[in-house]
Design an enzyme around this catalytic site. Structure first.
Site, short mmCIF file in Angstrom:
data_model
loop_
_atom_site.label_atom_id
_atom_site.label_comp_id
_atom_site.label_asym_id
_atom_site.label_seq_id
_atom_site.Cartn_x
_atom_site.Cartn_y
_atom_site.Cartn_z
N ASP A 9 0.62 -1.31 0.05
CA ASP A 9 -0.08 -0.06 0.04
C ASP A 9 0.79 1.43 -0.12
OD1 ASP A 9 -2.01 -2.00 0.16
OD2 ASP A 9 -2.65 -1.20 2.09
N LYS A 101 -6.91 -4.77 -3.11
CA LYS A 101 -7.89 -5.40 -2.11
C LYS A 101 -8.68 -4.31 -1.50
CE LYS A 101 -3.94 -4.03 1.44
NZ LYS A 101 -4.96 -3.05 2.18
N CYS A 143 -1.72 -2.44 7.70
CA CYS A 143 -1.53 -3.41 6.75
C CYS A 143 -0.31 -4.21 6.52
CB CYS A 143 -1.77 -2.59 5.20
SG CYS A 143 -3.77 -1.93 5.41
#
Length: 190
Positions: A9, A101, A143
């Site tokens: 990310d 995602k 994450c």
């Protein structure tokens, strides 16, 4: 016995100036780019994930006008917007697979996402014979933590490259790294 790199990310909305900016996000992007310039050939597979939320609706309660910053968040990383794109300081040419995602639902681990062809991260790692993964990216305490724990659960040896991560808060990032070490991950300065 192959090695893979999981880049979590590194997106505009999670770096300085973004909707959920993490201090040090740009520095993490630059450190990952240096890592790729020097070591991309060391990896059989380089997978990068992006939060990629639907523009309509609350994404399974993930978006909220009154977020609790645990399970609900302000709007971020909406599919097709500049905030969902990779930070421009991250060189993406060595990335072999891109995973999205959080489409319509909350998702923290890149193992919850898929490529555009529908492949999961576990399938990609299995197909490439990857038994060890280095994990880098944003955010250490969310994450990166979730991805690392899932990699361990999928039987991979995990190294978190601490010089290539950025977290939301110092205390929660330290707790996440301690949890990962306790779960069997190696913490390595990069």
């Amino acid at each position: 016995m192959g090695k893979g790199l999981l880049i979590v990310d590194v997106q505009n909305d999670f770096t300085e100036g973004g909707a959920l900016a993490v201090d040090g996000g740009d520095a993490a992007a630059e450190a990952i780019t240096r890592l790729l310039a020097e070591h991309a050939a060391d990896y059989r597979l380089i997978v990068a994930s992006r939060d990629w939320h639907d523009a309509d609706g609350d994404n399974g309660g993930h978006f909220s006008p009154d977020p609790d910053y645990v399970d609900s968040w302000p709007v971020h990383c909406v599919a097709g917007t500049p905030g969902a794109e990779y930070d421009p300081l991250l060189a993406t040419d060595a990335i072999t697979h891109h995973v999205k995602k959080g489409q319509g639902k909350p998702a923290y681990s890149m193992f919850e996402g898929t490529t555009d062809a529908g492949e999961t991260v576990a399938q990609l790692l299995d197909a490439a014979g990857v038994t060890e993964v280095d994990v880098v990216g944003i955010a250490t305490d969310y994450c990166v933590r979730a991805t690392s724990l899932d990699a361990i659960a999928h039987g991979r040896h995990v190294r978190v490259l601490t010089g290539c991560v950025a977290g939301v808060a110092e205390d929660s990032s330290e707790r996440a790294l301690a949890e990962l070490a306790h779960a069997g991950a190696e913490l390595m300065d990069s």
